[in-house]
Design an enzyme around this catalytic site. Structure first.
Site, PDB file in Angstrom:
ATOM      1  N   PHE A 210       0.839  -1.318  -0.026  1.00  0.00           N
ATOM      2  CA  PHE A 210      -0.063   0.016  -0.011  1.00  0.00           C
ATOM      3  C   PHE A 210       0.904   1.229  -0.091  1.00  0.00           C
ATOM      4  CE2 PHE A 210      -2.719  -3.353   1.582  1.00  0.00           C
ATOM      5  CZ  PHE A 210      -4.111  -2.986   1.039  1.00  0.00           C
ATOM      6  N   HIS A 211       1.205   1.760  -1.245  1.00  0.00           N
ATOM      7  CA  HIS A 211       2.219   2.953  -1.350  1.00  0.00           C
ATOM      8  C   HIS A 211       0.918   3.986  -1.702  1.00  0.00           C
ATOM      9  CE1 HIS A 211       2.224   2.295  -5.723  1.00  0.00           C
ATOM     10  NE2 HIS A 211       2.453   1.180  -5.619  1.00  0.00           N
TER      11      HIS A 211
END
Length: 90
Positions: free
Chosen positions: A14-15
């Protein structure tokens, strides 16, 4: 409360960009929407909360929705996750 699960590819995490898109989708619903990765939990409406989740490394990501529009919320967030990440065969 309803739940859904999706397994991400080992290289995905989850960037900023996917976290922002997922949060943007989640914010359009009244229901409480949470994302779980192992024992960690994040508010799907908060991109920073999503970015704090560990690297999934091929793990299952569970999405929980609770509220008046929970089914629509769950479907939309799950679809956004599938759009943003490489998903293992379900």
């Amino acid at each position: 409360m309803i739940t859904g699960s999706v397994t991400l590819d080992a290289k995905d995490f989850f960037h900023a960009r996917p976290a922002a898109k997922i949060a943007g989708t989640a914010k359009t619903y009244e229901s409480v929407i949470m994302v779980m990765l192992g024992t960690e939990i994040a508010d799907a409406k908060d991109p920073l909360s999503l970015m704090r989740l560990s690297h999934p490394q091929g793990s299952a990501v569970d999405v929980l929705a609770d509220g008046t529009d929970e089914q629509k919320a769950l479907n939309a967030v799950m679809e956004e996750i599938r759009r943003e990440f490489t998903v293992a065969a379900e």
